[in-house]
Design a protein around this motif. Structure first.
Motif, PDB file in Angstrom:
ATOM      1  N   LEU A   1      49.829 204.307 -30.790  1.00  5.04           N
ATOM      2  CA  LEU A   1      50.938 203.435 -31.220  1.00  5.04           C
ATOM      3  C   LEU A   1      51.971 203.298 -30.120  1.00  5.04           C
ATOM      4  O   LEU A   1      52.548 202.240 -29.893  1.00  5.04           O
ATOM      5  CB  LEU A   1      51.581 204.022 -32.482  1.00  5.04           C
ATOM      6  N   GLU A   2      52.227 204.426 -29.438  1.00  3.06           N
ATOM      7  CA  GLU A   2      53.226 204.402 -28.345  1.00  3.06           C
ATOM      8  C   GLU A   2      52.760 205.379 -27.281  1.00  3.06           C
ATOM      9  O   GLU A   2      51.826 206.152 -27.516  1.00  3.06           O
ATOM     10  CB  GLU A   2      54.591 204.846 -28.876  1.00  3.06           C
ATOM     11  N   PRO A   3      53.345 205.361 -26.094  1.00  2.98           N
ATOM     12  CA  PRO A   3      52.895 206.265 -25.026  1.00  2.98           C
ATOM     13  C   PRO A   3      52.908 207.722 -25.484  1.00  2.98           C
ATOM     14  O   PRO A   3      53.896 208.178 -26.058  1.00  2.98           O
ATOM     15  CB  PRO A   3      53.911 206.019 -23.908  1.00  2.98           C
TER      16      PRO A   3
ATOM     17  N   GLY B   1      45.243 207.818 -31.095  1.00  2.43           N
ATOM     18  CA  GLY B   1      46.094 208.333 -32.178  1.00  2.43           C
ATOM     19  C   GLY B   1      46.469 209.780 -32.054  1.00  2.43           C
ATOM     20  O   GLY B   1      46.568 210.497 -33.052  1.00  2.43           O
ATOM     21  N   THR B   2      46.710 210.249 -30.821  1.00  2.00           N
ATOM     22  CA  THR B   2      47.150 211.636 -30.654  1.00  2.00           C
ATOM     23  C   THR B   2      48.350 211.682 -29.707  1.00  2.00           C
ATOM     24  O   THR B   2      48.427 210.935 -28.734  1.00  2.00           O
ATOM     25  CB  THR B   2      46.005 212.552 -30.158  1.00  2.00           C
ATOM     26  N   SER B   3      49.260 212.603 -29.993  1.00  2.00           N
ATOM     27  CA  SER B   3      50.515 212.666 -29.227  1.00  2.00           C
ATOM     28  C   SER B   3      50.341 213.358 -27.881  1.00  2.00           C
ATOM     29  O   SER B   3      51.245 213.340 -27.056  1.00  2.00           O
ATOM     30  CB  SER B   3      51.586 213.418 -30.034  1.00  2.00           C
ATOM     31  N   GLY B   4      49.171 214.002 -27.693  1.00  2.00           N
ATOM     32  CA  GLY B   4      48.953 214.681 -26.413  1.00  2.00           C
ATOM     33  C   GLY B   4      49.807 215.923 -26.274  1.00  2.00           C
ATOM     34  O   GLY B   4      50.147 216.348 -25.167  1.00  2.00           O
TER      35      GLY B   4
HETATM   36  N1  APR Z   1      48.037 203.800 -34.770  1.00  2.00           N
HETATM   37  C1  APR Z   1      47.868 204.499 -33.617  1.00  2.00           C
HETATM   38  N2  APR Z   1      48.575 205.615 -33.318  1.00  2.00           N
HETATM   39  C2  APR Z   1      49.472 206.033 -34.227  1.00  2.00           C
HETATM   40  C3  APR Z   1      49.703 205.361 -35.445  1.00  2.00           C
HETATM   41  C4  APR Z   1      48.932 204.196 -35.695  1.00  2.00           C
HETATM   42  N3  APR Z   1      49.081 203.474 -36.811  1.00  2.00           N
HETATM   43  N4  APR Z   1      50.693 206.020 -36.113  1.00  2.00           N
HETATM   44  C5  APR Z   1      51.049 207.064 -35.336  1.00  2.00           C
HETATM   45  N5  APR Z   1      50.328 207.068 -34.202  1.00  2.00           N
HETATM   46  C6  APR Z   1      50.412 208.004 -33.077  1.00  2.00           C
HETATM   47  C7  APR Z   1      51.798 208.558 -32.839  1.00  2.00           C
HETATM   48  O1  APR Z   1      52.487 207.727 -31.932  1.00  2.00           O
HETATM   49  C8  APR Z   1      51.474 209.928 -32.211  1.00  2.00           C
HETATM   50  O2  APR Z   1      51.404 209.805 -30.811  1.00  2.00           O
HETATM   51  O3  APR Z   1      49.596 209.093 -33.409  1.00  2.00           O
HETATM   52  C9  APR Z   1      50.077 210.259 -32.755  1.00  2.00           C
HETATM   53  C10 APR Z   1      50.092 211.414 -33.768  1.00  2.00           C
HETATM   54  O4  APR Z   1      50.507 212.574 -33.094  1.00  2.00           O
HETATM   55  P1  APR Z   1      50.629 213.931 -33.916  1.00  2.00           P
HETATM   56  O5  APR Z   1      51.359 213.686 -35.164  1.00  2.00           O
HETATM   57  O6  APR Z   1      51.128 214.948 -32.933  1.00  2.00           O
HETATM   58  O7  APR Z   1      49.124 214.272 -34.321  1.00  2.00           O
HETATM   59  P2  APR Z   1      48.010 214.908 -33.395  1.00  2.00           P
HETATM   60  O8  APR Z   1      48.188 214.475 -31.973  1.00  2.00           O
HETATM   61  O9  APR Z   1      46.718 214.633 -34.046  1.00  2.00           O
HETATM   62  O10 APR Z   1      48.318 216.492 -33.502  1.00  2.00           O
HETATM   63  C11 APR Z   1      47.362 217.359 -32.854  1.00  2.00           C
HETATM   64  O11 APR Z   1      48.504 219.207 -33.850  1.00  2.00           O
HETATM   65  O12 APR Z   1      49.541 220.304 -35.542  1.00  2.00           O
HETATM   66  C12 APR Z   1      48.340 220.110 -34.926  1.00  2.00           C
HETATM   67  O13 APR Z   1      46.297 220.572 -35.966  1.00  2.00           O
HETATM   68  C13 APR Z   1      47.277 219.570 -35.811  1.00  2.00           C
HETATM   69  O14 APR Z   1      45.297 218.483 -35.030  1.00  2.00           O
HETATM   70  C14 APR Z   1      46.709 218.394 -35.034  1.00  2.00           C
HETATM   71  C15 APR Z   1      47.252 218.613 -33.651  1.00  2.00           C
END
Ligand code: APR
Ligand code: NAD
Length: 243
Positions: A211-213, A184-187
């Motif tokens: 959810l997606e690459p 669940g992180t966008s990388g």
């Molecule tokens: N199941 C799995 N993955 C999901 C779902 C789901 N239901 N819904 C969304 N995602 C994925 C999205 O495809 C995306 O790749 O979760 C990811 C969320 O990415 P971001 O919104 O960028 O969140 P994150 O990666 O946690 O951000 C990292 O950025 O702004 C800072 O401090 C903030 O800790 C955060 C950091």
């Protein structure tokens, strides 16, 4: 998708989670189309400069998100619960590192948990540098529970440009990992986005569950794409079948 590597039940697992694991619990992500950064300028609410410019705006941003944690509809979902079950049932070491500032992993029962970007339910005094519990709205008029001084309280959140928490312990765990899961992180955000390369260089098998690459998908040995509440429990069941 079957695990494409043989693991021993005593192997070490490091798990990184991001906002996506909490999405199905009703907590917004940051960079999805309806994400938080589509509605707020992160320079205003997620940087030390923004806090210095307008502390009340930053307090209101985090107060709104902290209050959201007390919404009865916001509960740990099947993905959070599956990771807590993995920690309880896996014979090897399991370290859960989250970028999230919510408390859903704790409420799901995870114990060996590091919040590298801080926690909504904690506050930090800039005068005496103590961290203290915070379940209420913070404001510039708050006094520190420890030193009693006013005007120094901030959310205990790691902002853009600040050093994340627990980095030494995280690096040690990555060097020792046999399996690295990213969920669940966008990388997009470093250093978290660099953990997969570190784990791989230490010989770990790396799997993305998203959810997606993500931006870093090409760094992973395996990728399973779908909602966390589906792909994470299924993956944990497969791991525990080895235990
Ligand atoms: N199941 C799995 N993955 C999901 C779902 C789901 N239901 N819904 C969304 N995602 C994925 C999205 O495809 C995306 O790749 O979760 C990811 C969320 O990415 P971001 O919104 O960028 O969140 P994150 O990666 O946690 O951000 C990292 O950025 O702004 C800072 O401090 C903030 O800790 C955060 C950091
Ligand atoms: P940054 O300078 O670390 O990176 C900015 C962007 O550049 C990243 O988002 C990434 O896309 C890219 N980048 C950074 N390092 C890279 C690398 N080694 N290789 C390739 N691309 C790279 O700024 P940041 O993302 O704002 O994070 C800085 C610090 O702030 C980090 O310690 C982070 O943990 C912390 N932090 C960041 C955010 C956030 O949303 N970015 C939130 C909370 C905490």
């Amino acid at each position: 998708m079957p695990l494409s590597v043989r693991l021993k039940p005593t192997d070490s697992i490091v798990i990184l989670t991001g906002a996506g694991i909490s999405k199905e619990s009703g907590i917004d992500t940051f960079r999805c189309a309806d994400g938080i950064w589509a509605r707020y300028d992160l320079d205003d609410v997620a940087t030390p400069q923004g806090f210095r410019r307008n502390p009340s705006l930053v307090h209101q941003f985090y107060n709104d998100r902290r209050r959201g944690l007390f919404d009865p509809a916001v509960q740990p979902n099947a993905a959070h619960l599956a990771l807590a079950e993995l920690e309880r049932s896996w014979r090897g070491k399991v370290l859960l590192v989250t970028q999230n500032i919510d408390d859903l992993h704790e409420r799901a029962g995870s114990r060996t948990l590091l919040h590298m970007h801080g926690e909504l339910l904690k506050a930090f005094c800039q005068h005496c540098r103590t961290v203290q519990p915070c379940t209420h709205d913070l404001s510039v008029d708050d006094h520190c529970l420890s030193c009693g001084r006013k005007g120094g309280m901030r959310p205990d959140i790691v902002w853009f440009g600040e050093m994340p928490y627990h980095m030494e312990r995280i690096q040690t765990a990555l060097a020792d990992a046999d399996l690295f899961l990213s969920i669940g992180t966008s990388g997009h955000v470093y250093p978290a986005a660099g953990f997969v390369a570190q784990a791989a260089s230490a010989g770990a098998h790396t799997v993305e569950l998203n959810l997606e690459p993500s931006e870093g998908v090409s760094y992973f040995d395996q990728a399973v794409h779908g909602p966390a509440t589906e792909v994470v429990p299924a993956f944990v069941r497969e791991l525990l079948a080895l235990a």
